[in-house]
Write a protein that holds these residues in place. Sequence first.
Motif, short mmCIF file in Angstrom:
data_model
loop_
_atom_site.label_atom_id
_atom_site.label_comp_id
_atom_site.label_asym_id
_atom_site.label_seq_id
_atom_site.Cartn_x
_atom_site.Cartn_y
_atom_site.Cartn_z
N THR A 416 0.81 -1.22 0.00
CA THR A 416 0.00 0.00 0.00
C THR A 416 0.85 1.27 0.00
OG1 THR A 416 -0.19 -0.28 2.40
CG2 THR A 416 -2.05 -1.01 1.06
N GLU A 417 1.89 1.29 0.82
CA GLU A 417 2.73 2.50 0.88
C GLU A 417 3.40 2.75 -0.46
OE1 GLU A 417 6.75 3.87 3.20
OE2 GLU A 417 5.25 2.75 4.34
N ASN A 418 3.93 1.69 -1.08
CA ASN A 418 4.58 1.82 -2.38
C ASN A 418 3.58 2.27 -3.45
OD1 ASN A 418 7.03 1.26 -4.12
ND2 ASN A 418 5.51 -0.01 -5.14
N THR A 419 2.34 1.79 -3.35
CA THR A 419 1.31 2.18 -4.31
C THR A 419 1.05 3.69 -4.25
OG1 THR A 419 0.25 0.01 -4.17
CG2 THR A 419 -1.09 1.83 -4.99
N LEU A 420 0.98 4.23 -3.04
CA LEU A 420 0.77 5.67 -2.88
C LEU A 420 1.96 6.46 -3.43
CD1 LEU A 420 -0.70 5.76 0.75
CD2 LEU A 420 -1.94 6.16 -1.37
N VAL A 421 3.17 6.01 -3.11
CA VAL A 421 4.37 6.70 -3.60
C VAL A 421 4.39 6.68 -5.12
CG1 VAL A 421 6.90 6.61 -3.71
CG2 VAL A 421 5.73 6.27 -1.52
N HIS A 422 4.11 5.50 -5.70
CA HIS A 422 4.12 5.35 -7.16
C HIS A 422 3.07 6.25 -7.81
CE1 HIS A 422 4.61 3.32 -11.03
NE2 HIS A 422 3.29 3.30 -11.12
N PHE A 423 1.90 6.35 -7.21
CA PHE A 423 0.83 7.16 -7.80
C PHE A 423 1.26 8.63 -7.92
CE2 PHE A 423 -2.89 9.90 -7.55
CZ PHE A 423 -3.71 9.35 -8.53
N PHE A 424 1.71 9.21 -6.83
CA PHE A 424 2.05 10.63 -6.86
C PHE A 424 3.32 10.90 -7.67
CE2 PHE A 424 -0.76 10.53 -3.14
CZ PHE A 424 -1.62 11.57 -3.48
N LYS A 425 4.26 9.95 -7.63
CA LYS A 425 5.47 10.13 -8.44
C LYS A 425 5.13 10.09 -9.92
CE LYS A 425 10.04 8.15 -9.30
NZ LYS A 425 11.01 7.09 -8.96
N THR A 426 4.24 9.16 -10.32
CA THR A 426 3.89 9.04 -11.73
C THR A 426 3.08 10.23 -12.22
OG1 THR A 426 3.86 6.63 -11.49
CG2 THR A 426 2.83 7.53 -13.46
N LEU A 427 2.17 10.74 -11.38
CA LEU A 427 1.43 11.95 -11.77
C LEU A 427 2.40 13.09 -12.05
CD1 LEU A 427 -1.79 12.36 -9.61
CD2 LEU A 427 -1.53 11.31 -11.84
N GLY A 428 3.38 13.23 -11.20
CA GLY A 428 4.43 14.22 -11.43
C GLY A 428 4.01 15.67 -11.29
N LYS A 436 8.60 10.27 2.33
CA LYS A 436 8.57 10.52 3.78
C LYS A 436 7.18 10.87 4.27
CE LYS A 436 13.42 11.78 4.46
NZ LYS A 436 14.37 12.81 4.93
N ASN A 437 6.51 11.78 3.56
CA ASN A 437 5.15 12.15 3.97
C ASN A 437 4.18 10.99 3.78
OD1 ASN A 437 5.87 14.69 4.80
ND2 ASN A 437 5.18 15.74 2.95
N ILE A 438 4.36 10.22 2.71
CA ILE A 438 3.51 9.05 2.48
C ILE A 438 3.69 8.05 3.61
CG2 ILE A 438 3.18 7.02 1.03
CD1 ILE A 438 1.93 9.49 -0.18
N GLU A 439 4.93 7.81 4.00
CA GLU A 439 5.21 6.86 5.08
C GLU A 439 4.53 7.31 6.37
OE1 GLU A 439 9.05 4.75 7.30
OE2 GLU A 439 9.33 6.52 6.04
N LYS A 440 4.56 8.59 6.63
CA LYS A 440 3.94 9.13 7.84
C LYS A 440 2.44 8.90 7.82
CE LYS A 440 4.08 13.32 10.68
NZ LYS A 440 4.63 14.70 10.77
N LEU A 441 1.80 9.16 6.67
CA LEU A 441 0.36 8.96 6.55
C LEU A 441 0.00 7.48 6.63
CD1 LEU A 441 -0.43 11.51 3.68
CD2 LEU A 441 -1.14 11.70 6.08
N ALA A 442 0.79 6.64 5.96
CA ALA A 442 0.50 5.20 5.94
C ALA A 442 0.61 4.60 7.33
CB ALA A 442 1.45 4.49 4.98
N ASN A 443 1.59 5.04 8.09
CA ASN A 443 1.77 4.53 9.46
C ASN A 443 0.60 4.90 10.35
OD1 ASN A 443 4.23 3.34 8.86
ND2 ASN A 443 5.44 5.09 9.54
N LEU A 444 -0.13 5.95 9.97
CA LEU A 444 -1.27 6.42 10.76
C LEU A 444 -2.61 5.97 10.18
CD1 LEU A 444 0.11 9.99 11.54
CD2 LEU A 444 -0.20 8.12 13.17
N GLY A 445 -2.54 5.04 9.20
CA GLY A 445 -3.78 4.42 8.74
C GLY A 445 -4.31 4.85 7.39
N VAL A 446 -3.65 5.80 6.71
CA VAL A 446 -4.10 6.21 5.38
C VAL A 446 -3.47 5.25 4.36
CG1 VAL A 446 -4.16 8.07 3.68
CG2 VAL A 446 -4.28 8.61 6.12
N LYS A 447 -4.27 4.34 3.82
CA LYS A 447 -3.74 3.26 2.99
C LYS A 447 -4.10 3.39 1.52
CE LYS A 447 -2.15 0.98 6.61
NZ LYS A 447 -0.70 0.81 6.85
N HIS A 448 -5.07 4.22 1.17
CA HIS A 448 -5.56 4.26 -0.20
C HIS A 448 -5.46 5.66 -0.79
CE1 HIS A 448 -7.03 0.23 0.42
NE2 HIS A 448 -7.70 0.63 1.49
#
Length: 649
Positions: A416-428, A436-448
């Motif tokens: 899930t964390e990699n999916t979020l990183v990939h999404f925003f990186k690909t949008l560009g 780092k910000n994605i990891e912080k959100l994912a650790n707090l329950g934001v998965k999608h």
Amino acid sequence: MSVFTLTKEHLDVLEEKKLKSNLKLIEKIIRNDDFYSMDQKDMQYFLRVADVLYRYGKAIISDKEYDDKEIWYKENHPESHLYDVVQSDLRESGKTVKLPKKMLSTDKAYSKKEIEKWLDRILNTALNLNIDRDEIIIRVTPKLDGYAAYDDGSTLYTRGDGVNGQDITRAFKRGLKVTKSGKRGLGAGEIVINKKYFDKNLSEYFENSRNIQAAIIAEKNVDDKVKKAINDGACVFYPFSLIDNWTGHYKELLNDFDNIIEKIWNAVDYDVDGVILEAVDSQIKDNLGSTRKFHRWQIAFKRNDEAAEVEVVSVTPQTSRTGRVTPVAELVPTRISGATISRATVHHYKMVKSTGVGPGALLQVVRSGLVIPKIEKVIKPVEPQIPEYCPSCQSHLIWESDHLVCPNKSDCPAQTENTLVHFFKTLGNNDGFGPKNIEKLANLGVKHIHQVYDLKSHQFAMYGFGEKTSKNLYDQLQASQNIEIEDWRFLSAFGVSRLGGGNCEKLLQHYSLDNLFGASVEDIEKLDGFAKVSAEAIVEGLANIREEFFKVYNLGFNLSITPKLSEQQDSSSPIAGAIIVFTGTMLQGKRGDMEKHAKSLGAKVAKSVTGKTTYLVAGTKVGENKINGAKENGVKVLSEQEYLDLIAQ
């Protein structure tokens, strides 16, 4: 589990190169071989550290292990310019200068079979050039394990990054001689030290000969023992043109391969870590050319040492952040090269399936020095155990080439964390949502993805972001929906297996985003460029992301629609079929708009220059090296105006 700790010598090098940011990661990889389950950034860091320590004579893994990881990384992250990342700085300090001639690395092979494949390329090239196979001659030379340098007769240069090095002529001023009483100016070679001399006079003072080589070119005072080695003629500059060699017909090489390799491997009394094979014919060399890193007409043959027979206890599947399921062989603890080995990564489940790696199998495991264990071959195969379900989320696994892959990009905890990183990186189009910000959100329950877009400014603050940062993150999310992006890029951002940008664009030339999800395997298989295996992976992957995709799609992104094939212009334009790379700042329009227009005229747009590139269109602020590199590859370089004049014809 083997114990590994970076020594003070390792730490001193990493301190000098400012690479001490994650030492625990390095030690963890050496102990457990967790490289293949890491994220892309950590892989890059490890490869760079391993490369730097090797250059300083403090290798932490073998050449073979490094090559395996580098190849795996490049295959799985083709968009990443690993060469730039790993060799992002020259190893030496001081001012750099351009080399008189490029000094490329050498591609590597570890079996006769790989050499035969390389020879097939040479033979096919000869056929295309109407060169008789009976005229194909191969030269074999020792691959010196020294300090690479280039001597143009007046200046001695370090190899540096292959294009720019440093002036180390001081080595000759200190008494360094060319081997075999040779003259200066013989081009590329290596600074080496006689093995017998090193063992007898220097081994108790220096860890290995590479430390001596580095000391010879040091800017500061040279160690007295090294000075004596230079004066005694034990340290020399060995030009490749003077090196001992075997030269003969390629059939003779194949028929007597082992004997020829053995003879050349031991032809010189210097450290050797392989042999170099190269085609002699100048036409073949010119035609094959080079990649950015290697000459295609040349290859290095290397081999492994120190092996043990080890029994497999079990094979454990591990889902990486990219969704690939990596098999890890748990082994009966065995002592090799001074360390106890208890596990080894099997490259992929195709290898498990085809070679019979499973509980009770007997493996030959290789480990040279401080090296991660490597499975060399399966001595006694067994019936393998192939998992059907993802160990992280229990989704049905699919085959993607040699790999088992979990297609559940949205709900697999490992992904899930990699999916979020990939999404925003690909949008560009959004700088705030990095790892780092994605990891912080994912650790707090934001998965999608849709959950991220549902967040309001005050909710970011609840997740621990500052007031100003929270507002910026919220504003960037709104902007990412409003800024126009291509529909194929939007689809690619969801990370479906086999759906990179190119395949997304091909599909959307036939389907809209709305109806693509209704396409069957048979429908996609009929399209040019899609085999059955790819079609099956795409259909299953789309089914897995369908719910999440439409939750995000219905937020109302500003998507530019890919023209359908029936709407695209025919092949009558001057650039139809050409492969074009745009670089630099354009004065008469945005680069992205120019790329879209070029595609509509039938051209293929690439991001980096290769030997297949037709035109490099250069705007302003383009480095001279990039222009020269394109020209050396036979690529025609056009200014922005020259390109506009071309398409106006």
